[in-house]
Design a protein around this motif. Structure first.
Motif, mmCIF file in Angstrom:
data_model
loop_
_atom_site.group_PDB
_atom_site.id
_atom_site.type_symbol
_atom_site.label_atom_id
_atom_site.label_comp_id
_atom_site.label_asym_id
_atom_site.label_seq_id
_atom_site.Cartn_x
_atom_site.Cartn_y
_atom_site.Cartn_z
ATOM 1 N N LEU A 1 -61.820 17.778 49.887
ATOM 2 C CA LEU A 1 -62.582 16.534 50.068
ATOM 3 C C LEU A 1 -63.844 16.524 49.216
ATOM 4 C CD1 LEU A 1 -62.148 16.110 53.912
ATOM 5 C CD2 LEU A 1 -61.342 14.532 52.141
ATOM 6 N N GLU A 2 -64.418 17.687 49.001
ATOM 7 C CA GLU A 2 -65.655 17.765 48.230
ATOM 8 C C GLU A 2 -65.390 17.625 46.725
ATOM 9 O OE1 GLU A 2 -68.768 17.789 49.150
ATOM 10 O OE2 GLU A 2 -69.572 18.191 47.145
ATOM 11 N N ASN A 3 -64.314 18.254 46.294
ATOM 12 C CA ASN A 3 -64.093 18.334 44.834
ATOM 13 C C ASN A 3 -62.813 17.664 44.353
ATOM 14 O OD1 ASN A 3 -66.426 19.712 44.152
ATOM 15 N ND2 ASN A 3 -65.543 21.668 44.743
ATOM 16 N N TRP A 4 -62.326 16.688 45.087
ATOM 17 C CA TRP A 4 -61.050 16.057 44.727
ATOM 18 C C TRP A 4 -61.060 15.498 43.314
ATOM 19 C CZ3 TRP A 4 -60.921 11.111 42.982
ATOM 20 C CH2 TRP A 4 -62.018 10.312 43.266
ATOM 21 N N TRP A 5 -62.228 15.128 42.814
ATOM 22 C CA TRP A 5 -62.353 14.444 41.530
ATOM 23 C C TRP A 5 -62.294 15.404 40.341
ATOM 24 C CZ3 TRP A 5 -66.904 16.234 39.340
ATOM 25 C CH2 TRP A 5 -67.766 16.880 40.242
ATOM 26 N N ALA B 1 -63.889 5.409 47.245
ATOM 27 C CA ALA B 1 -64.175 6.802 46.882
ATOM 28 C C ALA B 1 -65.270 6.910 45.830
ATOM 29 C CB ALA B 1 -62.903 7.457 46.369
ATOM 30 N N GLY B 2 -65.799 5.774 45.417
ATOM 31 C CA GLY B 2 -66.854 5.822 44.423
ATOM 32 C C GLY B 2 -66.823 4.581 43.568
ATOM 33 N N PHE B 3 -67.596 4.652 42.481
ATOM 34 C CA PHE B 3 -67.770 3.475 41.637
ATOM 35 C C PHE B 3 -67.727 3.876 40.169
ATOM 36 C CE2 PHE B 3 -70.053 2.964 45.595
ATOM 37 C CZ PHE B 3 -69.594 1.739 46.047
ATOM 38 N N ARG B 4 -67.238 2.939 39.366
ATOM 39 C CA ARG B 4 -67.356 3.080 37.918
ATOM 40 C C ARG B 4 -68.490 2.129 37.545
ATOM 41 N NH1 ARG B 4 -67.064 -1.110 33.846
ATOM 42 N NH2 ARG B 4 -66.302 -0.200 31.926
ATOM 43 N N ARG C 1 -68.066 10.734 47.504
ATOM 44 C CA ARG C 1 -68.053 9.495 46.723
ATOM 45 C C ARG C 1 -68.555 9.835 45.319
ATOM 46 N NH1 ARG C 1 -66.466 8.914 51.794
ATOM 47 N NH2 ARG C 1 -66.835 6.868 52.721
ATOM 48 N N VAL C 2 -67.819 9.442 44.303
ATOM 49 C CA VAL C 2 -68.211 9.863 42.955
ATOM 50 C C VAL C 2 -68.734 8.705 42.118
ATOM 51 C CG1 VAL C 2 -66.673 11.856 42.809
ATOM 52 C CG2 VAL C 2 -65.867 9.633 42.043
ATOM 53 N N MET C 3 -69.625 9.079 41.223
ATOM 54 C CA MET C 3 -70.175 8.122 40.266
ATOM 55 C C MET C 3 -69.514 8.378 38.916
ATOM 56 S SD MET C 3 -74.191 8.491 41.161
ATOM 57 C CE MET C 3 -74.762 7.522 39.765
ATOM 58 N N ILE C 4 -68.841 7.348 38.428
ATOM 59 C CA ILE C 4 -68.200 7.419 37.113
ATOM 60 C C ILE C 4 -69.002 6.499 36.195
ATOM 61 C CG2 ILE C 4 -66.089 6.851 35.837
ATOM 62 C CD1 ILE C 4 -64.541 7.330 38.463
ATOM 63 N N GLY C 5 -69.318 6.975 35.000
ATOM 64 C CA GLY C 5 -70.183 6.163 34.139
ATOM 65 C C GLY C 5 -69.480 5.608 32.920
ATOM 66 N N GLU C 6 -69.716 4.332 32.638
ATOM 67 C CA GLU C 6 -69.294 3.788 31.347
ATOM 68 C C GLU C 6 -70.386 4.179 30.355
ATOM 69 O OE1 GLU C 6 -69.746 -0.296 30.293
ATOM 70 O OE2 GLU C 6 -67.936 -0.300 29.078
ATOM 71 N N THR C 7 -70.219 5.363 29.778
ATOM 72 C CA THR C 7 -71.322 5.971 29.039
ATOM 73 C C THR C 7 -71.001 6.092 27.548
ATOM 74 O OG1 THR C 7 -70.392 7.989 30.009
ATOM 75 C CG2 THR C 7 -72.484 7.232 30.883
ATOM 76 N N VAL D 1 -77.950 7.873 47.152
ATOM 77 C CA VAL D 1 -77.278 6.927 48.061
ATOM 78 C C VAL D 1 -75.844 7.402 48.306
ATOM 79 C CG1 VAL D 1 -76.490 4.546 48.341
ATOM 80 C CG2 VAL D 1 -78.715 4.996 47.280
ATOM 81 N N GLU D 2 -75.176 7.795 47.249
ATOM 82 C CA GLU D 2 -73.780 8.224 47.413
ATOM 83 C C GLU D 2 -73.714 9.545 48.191
ATOM 84 O OE1 GLU D 2 -70.950 7.638 44.427
ATOM 85 O OE2 GLU D 2 -71.739 5.678 43.921
ATOM 86 N N ASP D 3 -74.667 10.427 47.917
ATOM 87 C CA ASP D 3 -74.661 11.721 48.608
ATOM 88 C C ASP D 3 -74.995 11.578 50.089
ATOM 89 O OD1 ASP D 3 -73.927 13.023 46.361
ATOM 90 O OD2 ASP D 3 -75.889 13.888 45.911
ATOM 91 N N SER D 4 -75.553 10.429 50.483
ATOM 92 C CA SER D 4 -75.937 10.274 51.893
ATOM 93 C C SER D 4 -74.712 10.008 52.778
ATOM 94 C CB SER D 4 -76.937 9.124 52.046
ATOM 95 O OG SER D 4 -76.289 7.903 51.763
ATOM 96 N N VAL D 5 -73.570 9.771 52.136
ATOM 97 C CA VAL D 5 -72.355 9.502 52.921
ATOM 98 C C VAL D 5 -71.666 10.823 53.252
ATOM 99 C CG1 VAL D 5 -70.096 8.374 52.885
ATOM 100 C CG2 VAL D 5 -72.067 7.280 51.815
#
Ligand code: NOJ
Length: 603
Positions: free
Chosen positions: A47-51, A245-248, A318-324, A305-309
């Motif tokens: 659950l912690e590292n699924w990504w 599960a997160g946001f792009r 919950r992961v943050m994916i960046g259009e970077t 904010v995401e880590d507070s879940v």
């Protein structure tokens, strides 16, 4: 290379096909023999590292599956294909915006961040998608557009209603230059929209200009206003409570503008002259409106904010994916933040994925960068999306496109990192741009025609079968189905053992089950070879897998001995190879057909 640069590249008359097989001059762009670095352990499945080491599939909902016969894909259409996605080996789907929107930029102009656009379904449909996806062990990642809203969002309607409206300062408003009571003067500076022409739009009612990095109907938020940040905290929490599960994060590098409002610089061509871009504007850099360092504070805040879940129940962290789209690997590293101040878990490595040129030395050096220069963070590899022509148009030669896609997909799935790919890539769907301006749907194509035909070509309907409209819809699809649907479709490819679809499935299975792929670092092999890109995955359990990809249209023979990387075995057992390729007798003589791939376990 982002789309703008790609256009410049193509305008310069350099087609990707022409660049195939070009050998790098000796010694240039090569990386020295990689030294063994820390072994990276993957905890995929937890659950912690699924990504980590995960497979993420991008869905453009408008084009995936229409379930209600209006010619436009929808959420129920996605739910209907979860079995397909699970069989393919997908861990998470990223759905491009499905919020209410006037659809000027097909969802990237959001008018309500906490609802579903009726074109795509209802909130109940969304909840059902998340619940059904969970049953398939698939996570749902939302697109989050924080740079701008639609001009029809109630916040902007309030903002533009008067200069003293409480929402005025939620967006970027400026006086014009030389403006008088009767004359709007000139825009505040020379900044340009990524979609062409001035980035400033005059608002007659309140007699000021507002700033839009993208389309006129996409006014930029003012991220110097803490109220904007607070509003997005609430939006993120709203969706996380729904089990996403997160946001792009869309256009994340453009949240801030130069506080001194200075002009951008004019770009010069090889002769030192200014030139016009595809929109007919004088080409500028965008240093005053892109990659400003203030964005890191926002990222660190969002991460909190995401880590507070609580990550202990599905979907887990919950992961943050960046259009970077950032210019250097150093900038990419900055997007991860530090241990004390973390930012994105997964900023996209656009350095590798949008080179748009099959050059071994460049690929090697970019791959090595994310192995050795991002401090053990998880790379997010990606080669396609809804903004760039598909793989065929950027790497193909029109003859070996399927095999070239095998090469690219091998780099995507057999390298260390998380893999992101775009719907239809697994079938070899081809870029099919409109042939007449009247058919163009994308605003980019409307402004850029004919030099830039826009992004419709990579957004055509998913090809499910050979029936009318490729099984995408019973109605006329919003974009035409490409004529190649008879050969390129899920049904046909499922029953062909040598299809690209089966290749993707096999590669993903290896990625998820082979010990060297699960935990192994990447070590580049044969670092002077200008024709074949080869590397070793060395697992923490001492397993070793060699991978070789032929970047040329001629057969090549390579020695994949990994003794220099401390692997002494000389026998090799084939795990996957281009259909029809020979099995090597020994590791020092591996034969690859044109654009061939070989993956073998060293024994
Ligand atoms: C990047 C998105 O991927 C693209 O499709 C969109 O047009 C711009 N950001 C503006 O939101």
């Amino acid at each position: 290379m982002n789309r703008k640069n790609l256009n410049a590249f193509l305008a310069a008359g350099l087609s990707s096909a022409m660049s195939l097989g070009i050998a790098a001059p000796p010694g240039t762009g090569q990386t020295p023999d990689s030294k063994p670095s820390a072994v990276h352990h993957s905890s995929a499945g937890s659950l912690e590292n699924w990504w980590k080491n995960a497979v993420i599939y991008e869905i453009y909902p408008r084009s995936f599956q229409d379930s209600n016969g209006d010619g436009i894909g929808d959420l129920n259409g996605i739910t209907a294909h979860l079995d397909y996605l699970q069989k393919l080996g997908v861990d998470a789907i990223w759905i491009t915006p499905c919020y209410p929107s006037p659809q000027v930029d097909f969802g990237y102009d959001i008018s309500d961040y906490e609802a579903i656009d009726p074109q795509y379904g209802t909130m109940a449909d969304f909840d059902r998608l998340v619940a059904e996806a969970k049953k398939h062990n698939i996570r749902v990642v939302m697109d989050m557009v924080m740079n701008h809203s639609s001009d029809k969002h109630k916040w902007f309607l309030e903002s533009r209603s008067s200069r003293d409206n409480p929402k005025r300062n939620w967006y970027v408003w400026r006086d014009g230059k030389g403006e008088t009571a009767t004359d709007k003067g000139q825009p505040p500076n020379n900044w340009q929209s990524d979609f062409g022409h001035s980035a400033w739009e005059w608002d007659e009612k309140t007699r000021q200009y507002y700033y839009h990095k993208f389309y006129i109907q996409q006014p930029d938020f003012n991220w110097n206003n803490p109220a904007v940040e607070k509003a997005f905290d609430d939006i993120l929490n709203f969706w996380m409570k729904k089990g996403v599960a997160g946001f792009r994060f869309d256009a994340i590098t453009t949240l801030f503008e130069d506080p001194q409002w200075r002009d951008d610089k004019e770009l010069k061509d090889k002769e030192g002259k200014t030139y016009l871009n595809a929109y007919g504007d004088v080409a500028l850099d965008d240093a005053m409106t892109n990659n400003l360092p203030q964005v890191y504070d926002v990222l660190q805040h969002v991460r909190k904010v995401e880590d507070s879940v609580n990550p202990n129940t599905f979907p887990g962290r919950r992961v943050m994916i960046g259009e970077t789209y950032v210019p250097t690997v150093k900038d990419l590293l900055n997007m991860y933040g530090t241990k004390e101040k973390p930012e994105f878990e997964l900023p996209m490595d656009t350095q590798l994925g949008f080179i748009n040129k099959l050059n071994v030395a460049t690929f090697r050096s970019k791959l090595d960068d994310v192995e050795t220069k991002i401090e053990g963070n998880e790379p997010l590899l990606v080669f396609d999306n809804h903004d760039n022509p598909r793989i065929d148009a950027r790497y193909g030669d029109g003859v070996h496109d399927t095999d070239i896609t095998r090469v690219i997909s091998t780099i995507l799935f057999a390298s260390r990192g998380t893999s992101l790919f775009y719907y239809g890539a697994e079938l070899g769907m081809k870029t099919t741009p409109p042939t007449r301006k009247d058919d163009v749907k994308d605003p980019v194509g409307l402004t850029g025609w004919p030099k830039d035909k826009g992004r419709d070509g990579e957004r055509t309907p998913m090809q499910w079968d050979d029936s009318v409209n490729a099984g995408f819809s019973k109605a006329k699809p919003w974009l035409p189905v490409p004529p190649n649907k008879a050969e390129i479709n899920v049904k046909a490819e499922e029953s062909d053992p040598n299809s690209l679809l089966n290749w993707y499935e096999a590669l993903i299975k290896l990625k998820k089950t082979n010990p060297a792929f699960l935990s192994g670092e990447n070590v580049m092999l044969n670092t002077d070879d200008p024709k074949v890109l080869s590397w070793l995955r060395r697992g923490s359990d001492h397993s070793a897998v060699v991978v070789a990809t032929n970047f040329t249209a001629e057969p090549q023979t390579v020695n994949l001995s990994a003794a220099s990387a401390g692997v002494s075995g000389t026998k090799v057992k084939t795990l996957l190879k281009t259909p029809g390729a020979a099995d090597p007798i020994s590791i020092d003589k591996v034969e690859l057909p044109a654009f061939g791939v070989y993956i073998g376990e060293v024994q």
